[in-house]
Design an enzyme around this catalytic site. Structure first.
Site, PDB file in Angstrom:
ATOM      1  N   LYS A  56     -24.771  22.767 -41.448  1.00  0.00           N
ATOM      2  CA  LYS A  56     -24.065  23.919 -40.863  1.00  0.00           C
ATOM      3  C   LYS A  56     -22.541  23.719 -40.916  1.00  0.00           C
ATOM      4  CE  LYS A  56     -22.416  27.235 -38.706  1.00  0.00           C
ATOM      5  NZ  LYS A  56     -22.372  28.642 -39.032  1.00  0.00           N
ATOM      6  N   CYS A  58     -15.617  30.403 -36.899  1.00  0.00           N
ATOM      7  CA  CYS A  58     -16.348  29.363 -37.652  1.00  0.00           C
ATOM      8  C   CYS A  58     -15.422  28.434 -38.420  1.00  0.00           C
ATOM      9  CB  CYS A  58     -17.285  30.026 -38.663  1.00  0.00           C
ATOM     10  SG  CYS A  58     -18.398  31.184 -37.970  1.00  0.00           S
TER      11      CYS A  58
HETATM   12  N1  SAJ Z   1     -11.075  34.413 -45.996  1.00  0.00           N
HETATM   13  C1  SAJ Z   1     -10.148  34.210 -47.022  1.00  0.00           C
HETATM   14  N2  SAJ Z   1     -10.613  34.156 -48.297  1.00  0.00           N
HETATM   15  C2  SAJ Z   1     -11.941  34.296 -48.592  1.00  0.00           C
HETATM   16  C3  SAJ Z   1     -12.863  34.499 -47.532  1.00  0.00           C
HETATM   17  C4  SAJ Z   1     -12.404  34.553 -46.239  1.00  0.00           C
HETATM   18  O1  SAJ Z   1      -8.950  34.090 -46.780  1.00  0.00           O
HETATM   19  O2  SAJ Z   1     -12.307  34.244 -49.772  1.00  0.00           O
HETATM   20  C5  SAJ Z   1     -10.583  34.426 -44.625  1.00  0.00           C
HETATM   21  C6  SAJ Z   1     -10.892  35.717 -43.882  1.00  0.00           C
HETATM   22  O3  SAJ Z   1      -9.820  36.618 -43.989  1.00  0.00           O
HETATM   23  C7  SAJ Z   1     -11.036  35.223 -42.441  1.00  0.00           C
HETATM   24  C8  SAJ Z   1     -11.583  33.807 -42.598  1.00  0.00           C
HETATM   25  O4  SAJ Z   1     -11.300  33.404 -43.938  1.00  0.00           O
HETATM   26  O5  SAJ Z   1      -9.794  35.149 -41.796  1.00  0.00           O
HETATM   27  C9  SAJ Z   1     -13.081  33.679 -42.348  1.00  0.00           C
HETATM   28  O6  SAJ Z   1     -13.682  34.651 -43.125  1.00  0.00           O
HETATM   29  P1  SAJ Z   1     -15.274  34.591 -43.425  1.00  0.00           P
HETATM   30  O7  SAJ Z   1     -15.586  35.639 -44.425  1.00  0.00           O
HETATM   31  O8  SAJ Z   1     -15.661  33.213 -43.741  1.00  0.00           O
HETATM   32  O9  SAJ Z   1     -15.909  35.097 -42.088  1.00  0.00           O
HETATM   33  P2  SAJ Z   1     -16.527  34.271 -40.924  1.00  0.00           P
HETATM   34  O10 SAJ Z   1     -15.565  33.362 -40.296  1.00  0.00           O
HETATM   35  O11 SAJ Z   1     -17.219  35.253 -40.045  1.00  0.00           O
HETATM   36  O12 SAJ Z   1     -17.592  33.368 -41.692  1.00  0.00           O
HETATM   37  C10 SAJ Z   1     -18.943  33.529 -41.472  1.00  0.00           C
HETATM   38  C11 SAJ Z   1     -19.515  32.165 -41.605  1.00  0.00           C
HETATM   39  N3  SAJ Z   1     -20.868  32.257 -41.191  1.00  0.00           N
HETATM   40  C12 SAJ Z   1     -21.321  31.314 -40.327  1.00  0.00           C
HETATM   41  O13 SAJ Z   1     -20.649  30.417 -39.897  1.00  0.00           O
HETATM   42  C13 SAJ Z   1     -22.701  31.475 -39.944  1.00  0.00           C
HETATM   43  C14 SAJ Z   1     -19.440  31.702 -43.054  1.00  0.00           C
HETATM   44  O14 SAJ Z   1     -20.246  30.527 -43.202  1.00  0.00           O
HETATM   45  C15 SAJ Z   1     -20.024  32.717 -43.982  1.00  0.00           C
HETATM   46  O15 SAJ Z   1     -19.848  32.262 -45.325  1.00  0.00           O
HETATM   47  C16 SAJ Z   1     -19.296  34.029 -43.797  1.00  0.00           C
HETATM   48  O16 SAJ Z   1     -19.492  34.440 -42.435  1.00  0.00           O
HETATM   49  C17 SAJ Z   1     -19.968  35.025 -44.720  1.00  0.00           C
HETATM   50  O17 SAJ Z   1     -19.650  34.923 -45.924  1.00  0.00           O
HETATM   51  O18 SAJ Z   1     -20.820  35.744 -44.261  1.00  0.00           O
END
Ligand code: SAJ
Length: 443
Positions: free
Chosen positions: A216, A279
């Site tokens: 995780k 996360c």
């Molecule tokens: N972000 C970037 N670039 C990317 C992707 C995200 O800058 O390519 C930024 C987003 O703007 C945000 C942060 O990272 O500020 C997190 O974004 P995220 O898409 O990872 O969203 P989270 O934090 O909700 O991540 C969750 C996580 N799920 C769990 O912990 C169960 C992550 O593992 C998943 O990969 C993500 O959701 C998802 O892709 O669903």
């Protein structure tokens, strides 16, 4: 314990982004569910059919209504509710300390103490919260045994099944994502599997406590490192005069023809204004904490450093733009678009915008924050933009994706600076309309 929705009672400890939808789904599956939360306000809200979660959550409102009719889900602050539970699922926050990056297990320890004191014999405790490797063995098991006077494996069962949720997709994630179950014996493994089969259509993999902990935290550390790579590529492209978005598209076009379809050989992530959420900013630290004193990881902490630098980089792009326009930033009105950590979400936990606001606060500029999802910033977009000298886009909410540049030009004042932290605006069109444009990775 034979799991059956007819006679198995479930208690959910923590009714936030994880606990609340999990409680609803088990109640919908026919289980009697009692939610336990410290906040009385949240309990009152839930018991009158409200939701502690804002932002767009497909299906949540309908599920709340359906479960409310069934009467199978109630919420309470009373920890003795655990006494009646056959199963206790723990979904409390597990943040890390700002300075040391060490886990701040205050909520987890308090929850385990309450549960231990009220735990029934032969009950099953499942930790869904993300925890550092070694926490099940060294903290969870220890507190539950101490407080209950019982022994894991002998008198009660203990497992972890880390949540894999993303705000905005909570129900879809719980139902469809594969899950990892950490358990130390077959009986526990089988019991947990038979429970989650009621709500999870995805695959249920089983392994040990510590492997489930590492998976995780590791899957999020992996994503954080990938994003840091994209951010470093953005900085390289700025320095070398390229457009990182075109670079990313062309790298991700690197495919080979597979049997049935083209297989992508690269999946470069999105560069941006920083990494927030409940996360990624913390799970990397939880992962490396598990190896504290054993090994000094390099890439994972460095990725955190790069991602945490991005709000500062956005600020630097703004400062450079004011210098280029020969205007004094201290006399400017600057509008920050998006306080939430991600697009179309109200969740602002660990939002990168906070770091940017702090930097703006060190100038005398007038700073206005606008966000259609975050309560305190739900001001009208046009009103916020009126008289602005600069705008900084920090979250890619849909509302920002169809801004009319001519109208924006009328609302703003020279030098009309656009800093694009999420590649939402079209650089060519914005430049043609007479703005100064600097996007992360495309200046
Ligand atoms: N972000 C970037 N670039 C990317 C992707 C995200 O800058 O390519 C930024 C987003 O703007 C945000 C942060 O990272 O500020 C997190 O974004 P995220 O898409 O990872 O969203 P989270 O934090 O909700 O991540 C969750 C996580 N799920 C769990 O912990 C169960 C992550 O593992 C998943 O990969 C993500 O959701 C998802 O892709 O669903």
């Amino acid at each position: 314990m034979k799991i059956s929705s007819k006679n198995t009672k479930i208690a959910i400890c923590g009714l936030g982004y994880v606990g609340f939808p999990v409680a609803l789904l088990f109640a919908e599956a026919g289980f009697e569910v009692i939610g336990v939360n410290r906040s009385g306000e949240k309990i009152k809200l839930i018991n009158r059919g409200g939701s502690p979660i804002e932002g767009k959550e497909p299906g949540l409102k309908e599920l709340i209504k359906k479960v409310r009719k069934s009467g199978l889900f109630t919420a309470t602050t009373d920890e003795t509710a655990y006494k009646d539970a056959d199963i206790v699922i723990v979904a409390v926050e597990t943040p890390v300390e700002d300075d040391t990056h060490e886990p701040a297990y205050r909520a987890l320890k308090a929850a385990l103490t309450s549960i231990g004191r009220n735990l029934r014999k032969d009950a099953l405790v499942i930790i869904e919260s993300t925890i550092a490797p070694g926490t099940m063995e060294n903290i969870v098991k220890v507190i539950l045994e101490q407080e209950s006077g019982m022994e894991v494996g002998q008198d009660f069962m203990l497992a972890n099944c880390p949540e894999r949720l993303m705000p905005g997709h909570l129900l879809e994630n719980i139902i469809n994502y594969n899950r990892v179950i950490g358990a130390q014996d077959e009986k526990t493994t089988d019991t947990v599997k038979s429970l989650y089969k009621y709500i999870v259509k995805g695959k249920l993999d089983t392994t040990s406590w510590v492997t489930a902990e590492i998976v995780k935290a590791g899957e999020n550390a992996y994503r954080d490192v990938q994003i840091a790579f994209a951010n470093e590529m953005a900085l390289l492209c700025e320095a070398m005069g390229a457009d990182v978005w075109q670079v990313r598209d062309l790298i991700n076009e690197c495919k080979r023809k597979g049997e049935t379809r083209f297989e992508a050989l690269r999946q470069m992530h999105y560069p941006g204004a920083g990494v927030g959420g409940h996360c990624l900013p913390k799970d990397s630290w939880l992962l490396v904490y598990g190896a504290k004193g054993l090994i000094e990881p390099q890439i994972i902490p460095l990725a955190r450093k790069i991602n945490n630098f991005m709000p500062k980089h956005v600020f630097d792009l703004l400062s450079e733009s004011f210098k280029q326009a020969n205007k004094d930033i201290n006399k400017a009105k600057i509008v920050v678009l998006g306080y939430a950590y991600a697009g179309n979400s109200d969740d602002s936990r660990n939002t990168p915008t906070e770091a940017l606001i702090k930097l703006l606060g060190e100038t005398q500029a007038t700073v206005v924050i606008q966000d259609p999802f975050v309560k305190e910033y739900k001001t009208s977009l046009d009103k916020s933009l009126k008289g602005a000298h600069a705008i900084i886009l920090m979250a890619d909410h849909d509302q920002y994706k169809n801004i009319n540049y001519n109208k924006l030009k009328r609302l703003m004042k020279t030098p009309r600076i656009v800093i694009d932290g999420r590649n939402v605006f079209s650089k060519d069109k914005v430049l043609k309309a007479g703005f100064i444009y600097k996007g992360v990775g495309n200046i």
